[in-house]
Design a protein around this motif. Structure first.
Motif, short mmCIF file in Angstrom:
data_model
loop_
_atom_site.label_atom_id
_atom_site.label_comp_id
_atom_site.label_asym_id
_atom_site.label_seq_id
_atom_site.Cartn_x
_atom_site.Cartn_y
_atom_site.Cartn_z
N UNK A 52 3.73 54.74 0.13
CA UNK A 52 3.21 55.88 0.88
C UNK A 52 4.16 57.08 0.80
N UNK A 53 5.47 56.81 0.76
CA UNK A 53 6.43 57.92 0.68
C UNK A 53 6.29 58.67 -0.65
N UNK A 54 6.00 57.96 -1.73
CA UNK A 54 5.79 58.62 -3.01
C UNK A 54 4.53 59.48 -2.98
N UNK A 55 3.50 58.98 -2.35
CA UNK A 55 2.28 59.78 -2.23
C UNK A 55 2.55 61.05 -1.42
N UNK A 56 3.37 60.93 -0.38
CA UNK A 56 3.73 62.12 0.39
C UNK A 56 4.54 63.11 -0.43
N UNK A 57 5.46 62.61 -1.27
CA UNK A 57 6.25 63.51 -2.12
C UNK A 57 5.37 64.25 -3.13
N UNK B 131 12.69 71.53 3.83
CA UNK B 131 13.62 70.42 3.69
C UNK B 131 13.33 69.29 4.65
N UNK B 132 12.98 69.58 5.91
CA UNK B 132 12.83 68.51 6.89
C UNK B 132 11.65 67.60 6.55
N UNK B 133 10.61 68.15 5.95
CA UNK B 133 9.52 67.30 5.48
C UNK B 133 10.01 66.39 4.36
N UNK B 134 10.77 66.97 3.44
CA UNK B 134 11.36 66.20 2.34
C UNK B 134 12.29 65.11 2.87
N UNK B 135 13.10 65.47 3.87
CA UNK B 135 14.05 64.51 4.43
C UNK B 135 13.32 63.33 5.07
N UNK B 136 12.24 63.59 5.79
CA UNK B 136 11.48 62.51 6.42
C UNK B 136 10.87 61.58 5.36
N UNK B 137 10.38 62.17 4.28
CA UNK B 137 9.75 61.35 3.24
C UNK B 137 10.76 60.48 2.50
#
Length: 630
Positions: free
Chosen positions: A391-396, A405-411
């Motif tokens: 799921x994290x790859x799909x989000x990226x 950045x904070x969205x990237x950091x969470x993913x």
């Protein structure tokens, strides 16, 4: 009577090797923590050294006076990155098998000494230019030999030392140390390289010296090597495996280099010959292992469903995660950080800092997942981890090139949590599914799948990315330079830089446009109004962003699919009932089964006839003395 004879054969004080057998040190809680702390330091150091050089490459190449982007020098750069991983992929099985035969602690201790000696030699590079690079590459390969001795036997040492109900936690800490070392190395490399490029290698020396002495003084064999029969080394198996896998991985490394006007070298006859020859030798290796009485690669272990599915899942995750580190670094250093005003020289350090949420996710999830797997089993936790991972790859994939950045950091933190949830339970399931006398070989096989997957991942992901860049980047770079007043000849030369060099320029913290124009004297010919634009932070990243993002979507999509495949494989590992919540008391031994006498099914991977099922040899059939309960 037979059991008494076998006990006499083992000699006084020597533990049995049946299922759940534990030596004296295994019931000593103090020794368990000595083994855990020493092996954790070892695998952390080995993993850290695999990535610390990546961030420190700019000062290293400046220190030996070598331009890695010059024609013909890309190979040095690739071998500095890939050589360490190639050696670890090739040697861990053989070194794990040697641990079974001659003592896991003995091979492990030797690995600590070899690793430390190579670290010292790396820091005393007496040469410059290409010879200096070859010196570093050669001693890095020796360092990888020492690291392979450590990683091949550390999991087996822990499995011997810890009882079943604590094994998941111990292996979880060990696995988390290995994963954390890969990302801590990025920050450590950036910080140490500011002082001196040699400090990147010096940092291993005090840890290595202390760890070597500590291991020699405190670690001891809790599962003695097999001495009931004279060990027979599987020479042809070792040779065909080492040469075959080396040929394949060398072909992958050469395939990333330009060849006769092509962006990559996959049409190079040498690459094709290495691939074909390597695959043929690996096929021959399988045939040899099926017939050898004491094989290096224990094919019989694949009859255990937990072992087979766990290793398949580990391979899929290694391929998905192996190239992730490089893609993230290139995304940050080549595009995001320059677009946000960071100087190219500073991007290696800041990329490591901005990737820390990934490390934190692994550190938080790994030990907890290992602890929980001891109580509730590995299957549910590992499979859930792969769901989070994918799921994290799909989000990226949904992020724009210039992201918040904070969205990237969470993913990436979610990615680390998913990896941590999977790694510890999966390793515990694999190591708990094999007989005690084969744990060294099993640990080496597990590490081989992971290291080979990482090396193949780098080749696959880089090939996908380079193919995408080769189609659009040269023309975009040429047009962009011409629009800024650069002459046609200089623009053509700059745009002919191989895409792989452009990618590695971002890893090295180099602005490739400024670098090329400065070398050709073309920058001085650019109108003054455009010089700042061409050599500035945003020019090259803006040209690179579109093609790179297209490649990222492909890479992340493939990684998400591999994560889903790993989750399916983990789900098929079989039921894993929880272990007892209360630890086994020291005076309570797990039930053991006596080791078979020589010649009566004692050959590894073979089962006595009376212990076989009517239908045997298939995946999912249990080996004697093997449990899937983890």
């Amino acid at each position: 009577m037979a059991a008494s004879a076998r006990a006499a054969e083992r000699g006084p004080g020597r533990p049995g090797r049946g299922r759940g057998s534990r030596g004296p040190a295994a019931t000593d809680s103090r020794y368990r923590w000595v083994a855990l702390s020493n092996t954790t330091a070892a695998v952390f150091m080995s993993a850290l050294d695999g990535s610390i050089v990546l961030i420190a490459l700019p000062p290293i190449f400046r220190g030996i006076h070598l331009d890695p982007l010059a024609p013909g020098n890309v190979g040095y750069l690739l071998w500095m990155i890939m050589g360490y991983r190639l050696v670890q992929a090739v040697l861990v099985v053989a070194l794990g098998r040697l641990g079974d035969l001659f003592g896991r602690v003995r091979i492990y201790n030797l690995g600590f000494a070899v690793f430390t000696a190579a670290s010292i030699l790396l820091s005393f590079d007496p040469f410059g230019g290409g010879h200096g690079a070859l010196w570093l590459i050669g001693w890095r390969l020796l360092q990888a030999v020492g690291g392979s001795m450590l990683t091949a036997n550390s999991a087996a040492i822990l499995t011997d030392a810890f009882p079943a109900e604590q094994r998941g936690f111990a292996l979880g800490v060990n696995q988390v140390a290995a994963l954390a070392g890969q990302f801590v190395g990025l920050v450590a490399g950036g910080l140490l390289a500011v002082l001196d490029w040699r400090a990147v290698f010096w940092v291993n020396v005090p840890v290595g010296v202390f760890g070597t002495l500590w291991a020699y003084l405190r670690l001891k064999e809790t599962a003695p090597p097999r001495r009931t029969i004279r060990p027979r080394i599987d020479w042809w198996g070792n040779i065909t495996f080492a040469v075959g896998l080396s040929a394949v991985l060398i072909a992958v490394t050469l395939g990333l280099q330009p060849y006769h006007g092509h962006a990559m070298g996959w049409t190079n006859p040498a690459v094709l010959a290495l691939l074909g020859g390597g695959l043929a030798l690996l096929a021959a290796f399988v045939g040899i292992e099926r017939r050898h009485p004491d094989p290096m690669f224990q094919l019989g272990l694949f009859r255990s469903r937990a072992f087979t599915t766990g290793n398949l899942a580990g391979l899929a995750v290694a391929i998905a995660r192996g190239g992730l580190q490089f893609m993230m670094i290139m995304w940050l250093q080549g595009i995001w950080l320059p677009l946000h005003g960071y100087d190219y020289d500073d991007t290696p350090l800041w990329a490591g800092i901005y990737l820390l949420p990934l490390t934190v996710g692994v550190l938080l999830a790994g030990p907890l997942a290992g602890y929980l797997s001891d109580r509730f089993g590995a299957r549910g936790i590992a499979t859930s981890g792969m769901a989070v991972f994918s799921a994290s790859f799909l989000g990226l994939m949904l992020l724009p090139v210039s992201f918040s950045y904070w969205t990237f950091a969470l993913l990436i933190a979610a990615n680390g949590i998913g990896a941590g949830m999977f790694s510890a339970p999966n390793s515990s399931a694999i190591m708990g599914s094999v007989p005690a006398e084969q744990r060294g070989a099993a640990s080496g096989m597990r590490a081989t799948f992971q290291n080979s997957g990482t090396a193949l991942s780098i080749g696959v992901f880089f090939s996908l990315m380079i193919a995408g860049l080769a189609a659009t980047l040269p023309s975009s770079l040429y047009d962009g330079l011409r629009d800024q007043g650069v002459s046609a000849s200089v623009a053509h030369h700059a745009s002919s830089l191989p895409p792989v060099a452009s990618l590695f320029a971002t890893v090295l913290g180099v602005n490739p446009v400024e670098h090329l124009l400065a070398d050709d004297g073309g920058l001085s010919a650019v109108p003054a109004a455009h010089q700042a634009t061409v050599s500035g932070h945003a020019f090259f990243p803006q040209l690179l962003a579109g093609p790179f993002h297209h490649g990222l979507l492909i890479v992340f999509g493939v990684a998400a699919a591999l994560g889903a495949l790993a989750g399916m494989s983990s789900l098929l590992r079989g039921a894993t009932p929880p272990r007892p919540i209360h630890p086994t008391k020291p005076d309570q031994q797990e039930p053991t089964q006596p080791a078979p006498a020589p010649g009566a099914g004692a050959v590894l991977g073979r089962v006595p006839a009376k212990a076989r099922r009517p239908v045997g040899g298939g995946v999912g059939e249990r080996l004697p003395d093997v449990t899937d309960r983890v």
